[in-house]
Scaffold this active site. Structure first.
Site, PDB file in Angstrom:
ATOM      1  N   ASP A 156      -3.446  -1.412  -2.440  1.00 34.87           N
ATOM      2  CA  ASP A 156      -4.661  -1.776  -1.690  1.00 34.87           C
ATOM      3  C   ASP A 156      -5.953  -1.257  -2.335  1.00 34.87           C
ATOM      4  O   ASP A 156      -7.007  -1.886  -2.240  1.00 34.87           O
ATOM      5  CB  ASP A 156      -4.575  -1.344  -0.216  1.00 34.87           C
ATOM      6  CG  ASP A 156      -4.181   0.111  -0.019  1.00 34.87           C
ATOM      7  OD1 ASP A 156      -3.859   0.788  -1.022  1.00 34.87           O
ATOM      8  OD2 ASP A 156      -4.175   0.571   1.132  1.00 34.87           O
ATOM      9  N   SER A 214       0.807  -1.233   0.000  1.00 33.82           N
ATOM     10  CA  SER A 214       0.000   0.000   0.000  1.00 33.82           C
ATOM     11  C   SER A 214       0.835   1.276   0.000  1.00 33.82           C
ATOM     12  O   SER A 214       0.653   2.158   0.848  1.00 33.82           O
ATOM     13  CB  SER A 214      -0.936  -0.009   1.203  1.00 33.82           C
ATOM     14  OG  SER A 214      -1.603  -1.223   1.265  1.00 33.82           O
ATOM     15  N   ARG A 269       8.302   6.273  -3.250  1.00 32.18           N
ATOM     16  CA  ARG A 269       8.680   6.807  -1.932  1.00 32.18           C
ATOM     17  C   ARG A 269       7.776   6.165  -0.898  1.00 32.18           C
ATOM     18  O   ARG A 269       6.684   5.692  -1.225  1.00 32.18           O
ATOM     19  CB  ARG A 269       8.545   8.337  -1.871  1.00 32.18           C
ATOM     20  CG  ARG A 269       7.150   8.900  -1.865  1.00 32.18           C
ATOM     21  CD  ARG A 269       7.156  10.417  -1.864  1.00 32.18           C
ATOM     22  NE  ARG A 269       7.826  10.936  -3.039  1.00 32.18           N
ATOM     23  CZ  ARG A 269       7.224  11.099  -4.221  1.00 32.18           C
ATOM     24  NH1 ARG A 269       5.961  10.793  -4.376  1.00 32.18           N
ATOM     25  NH2 ARG A 269       7.883  11.559  -5.260  1.00 32.18           N
TER      26      ARG A 269
HETATM   27  C1  BGC Z   1      -0.253   5.257  -0.287  1.00 30.89           C
HETATM   28  C2  BGC Z   1      -1.154   4.517  -1.243  1.00 30.89           C
HETATM   29  C3  BGC Z   1      -2.184   3.713  -0.466  1.00 30.89           C
HETATM   30  C4  BGC Z   1      -2.907   4.606   0.528  1.00 30.89           C
HETATM   31  C5  BGC Z   1      -3.948   3.863   1.350  1.00 30.89           C
HETATM   32  C6  BGC Z   1      -1.062   6.053   0.728  1.00 30.89           C
HETATM   33  O1  BGC Z   1      -0.228   6.627   1.674  1.00 30.89           O
HETATM   34  O2  BGC Z   1       0.581   6.127  -0.991  1.00 30.89           O
HETATM   35  O3  BGC Z   1      -0.419   3.674  -2.095  1.00 30.89           O
HETATM   36  O4  BGC Z   1      -3.091   3.159  -1.383  1.00 30.89           O
HETATM   37  O5  BGC Z   1      -1.976   5.194   1.407  1.00 30.89           O
HETATM   38  O6  BGC Z   1      -3.394   2.838   2.078  1.00 30.89           O
END
Ligand code: BGC
Length: 497
Positions: free
Chosen positions: A215, A161, A176
């Site tokens: 996610d 995620s 990042r």
């Molecule tokens: C991330 C995403 C993720 C979201 C929810 C964000 O900080 O960059 O990739 O889908 O959080 O979990």
């Protein structure tokens, strides 16, 4: 001035200071329109721009998922899920009739992996592999027994995620970290490779990481699998599952885009996919990074402080820092410290140094506390008093609590109104609300804020009605909580890989 007069003057100054802050947090109808239009502009720019890594715009990352499940998929696959707080390993059995069974082992990510600056990728992925081993020992011990070579490999879908520049269904480098992680040497590396190498090193070479998914993509896929795609409210009309989104520790969303519009995909890939009859691909917008240049995003001095002083990724994910659960409590904490500094609150503490330690500690105040304060209707806000005592060791007067409740409502209102913008923008850009006769759409949502924060979804709906999709559009939108999205979604990806 008598004591009473002084007391009254301080209360008036507090009310004025709080009202001014709430005004700054207010999102007007015009602002909603302006931000939605800008979001669409940024989506289009992101679809054309090759490089998602350095850009301050919307990353708009191709996921290489080109089809949606219809609920008939069958099979048993493994899924692993690294979020902001927990790591889960699951075995998912898809029954082919919109239902599934899931066995899982969940562990809280150890604090040292999040906080210790000297942690390396190897430490993280070796931890994930050890947890995977524990799961295999319990649920698939046959793979560790003698003569297990004849068993077929175990396919695993990995929900990761964080923003990854995905180059195929099972490869992609970390752009990042967001949320809590700070492990510098993971940035730029292929996540699937890191995990697979450690699985091999732990003696699990028969576990094959065949797919990696965000996610939000998992949420979209699992919602499609679970939903029978009809909406009882419209007596059986087919609805489209248009968006998968998360409003939890972080925030993000994905949707299906026409491949011909994804100009950032190399020409030959686009052509090949179109030749294979694929017309759409899921795009992970990474909307947490919307308007990192703050061209249109409302910005208070507290937002600047949260970004610069409290977060691990200053300058990035600025939309997320106004919307998601990780930051709502922190915004309030910064405001309270400032109001003390202005001399209108907590005057029993003569200086900053004397304030309770927890009130001075970044990210100490959780959004869950705000969710209790939001709906506190107890006498003299006694529940708020207790919550603040328990969470921050902070005693409060009734006038202070009343002000804090106003601030909490201002912060959550802004968060929910901003949360509606990407949804309105995607629906408008894809024309999803006009596609069929009724144009009803389902939005699969997951995450603690959208699921548990009181009134969040209904505030989002108000904002949707005021946005460019209007009240008529808002009535066609069904915000659905999609449970277990990341496990089932990753399993679905692994199944087709
Ligand atoms: C991330 C995403 C993720 C979201 C929810 C964000 O900080 O960059 O990739 O889908 O959080 O979990």
């Amino acid at each position: 001035m008598s004591f009473n007069e002084l007391h009254k003057a301080t209360e008036q100054a507090l009310t004025k200071a709080v009202d001014d802050i709430c005004d700054e947090f207010y999102i007007s109808d015009e602002k909603l329109q302006e931000l939605t239009d800008y979001f669409i502009e940024q989506m289009e720019e992101g679809l054309n721009k090759q490089d998602a890594t350095s850009s301050k715009g919307l990353p708009m990352i191709p996921s290489f998922v080109t089809g949606m499940p219809n609920g008939t998929e069958r099979g048993v696959v493994l899924a692993a899920d690294l979020g902001g707080t927990n790591f889960r390993v699951c075995s998912v059995k898809l029954n082919g009739d919109h239902t599934f069974q899931l066995e899982q082992m969940k562990s809280k990510i150890p604090d040292e992996l999040l906080d210790d600056e000297s942690v390396t990728s190897k430490d993280l992925f070796s931890y994930l592999s050890r947890r995977t081993m524990a799961f295999i020992k319990k649920y698939h011990p046959e793979y560790l027994a003698p003569n297990s070579e004849s068993l077929p490999p175990l396919k695993l879908g990995f929900t990761f995620s964080y923003p990854v520049n995905q180059t195929s269904l099972n490869s992609g480098c970390l752009i990042r970290w967001t949320k809590g992680f700070k492990i510098a040497d993971t940035v730029g590396k292929d996540i699937v490779e890191l995990y697979q190498n450690e699985l091999n090193a732990q003696g699990l070479p028969f576990v094959h990481v065949v797919a990696m998914t965000n996610d939000t993509v998992g949420t979209l896929l699992s919602h499609c699998y679970c939903s029978d795609n009809t909406d009882s409210l419209t007596s059986g009309d087919i609805t489209e599952v248009a968006i998968g989104c998360i409003y939890g520790t972080g925030t993000n969303g994905c949707y299906m885009e026409e491949i011909k519009n994804i100009k950032k995909l190399p020409e030959e890939d686009r052509k090949r996919l179109l030749d294979e009859g694929k017309t759409h691909m899921v795009i992970n917008t990474e909307w947490g990074s919307f308007d990192n240049n703050c061209k249109h995003l409302p910005t208070t001095k507290y937002d600047v402080e949260v970004d610069q002083k409290s977060s691990a990724n200053p300058g990035f994910h600025l939309f997320e820092k106004r919307v998601s659960g990780m930051y709502l409590g922190e915004i309030l904490r910064c405001i309270l410290v400032d109001l003390h500094d202005q001399g209108v609150m907590f005057n029993q503490y003569r200086s900053y140094d004397q304030l309770p330690q927890r009130l001075k500690s970044p990210l100490e105040l959780s959004s869950e506390v705000l969710s209790h304060i939001e709906i506190d209707d107890s006498k003299e806000l006694a529940e708020t008093e207790l919550s603040l005592l328990q969470s921050l060791r902070l005693p409060t007067t009734f006038a202070e609590r009343h002000s804090i409740q106003k601030l909490v409502r201002g912060i959550s209102h802004r968060s929910a109104y901003l949360a509606a913008i990407p949804i309105a923008a995607i629906l408008k850009k894809t024309n999803a609300l006009n596609k069929r006769y009724h144009g009803e759409v389902e939005i699969g949502c997951d995450g603690s804020v959208v699921e548990y924060y009181p009134g969040f979804r209904s505030m989002m709906r108000h904002a949707l009605a005021l946005s460019p999709i209007g009240a008529e559009g808002e009535r066609k939108v069904h915000l659905r909580i999609a449970k277990d999205g990341s496990g089932v979604g990753a399993a679905l990806c692994a199944l087709v890989a």
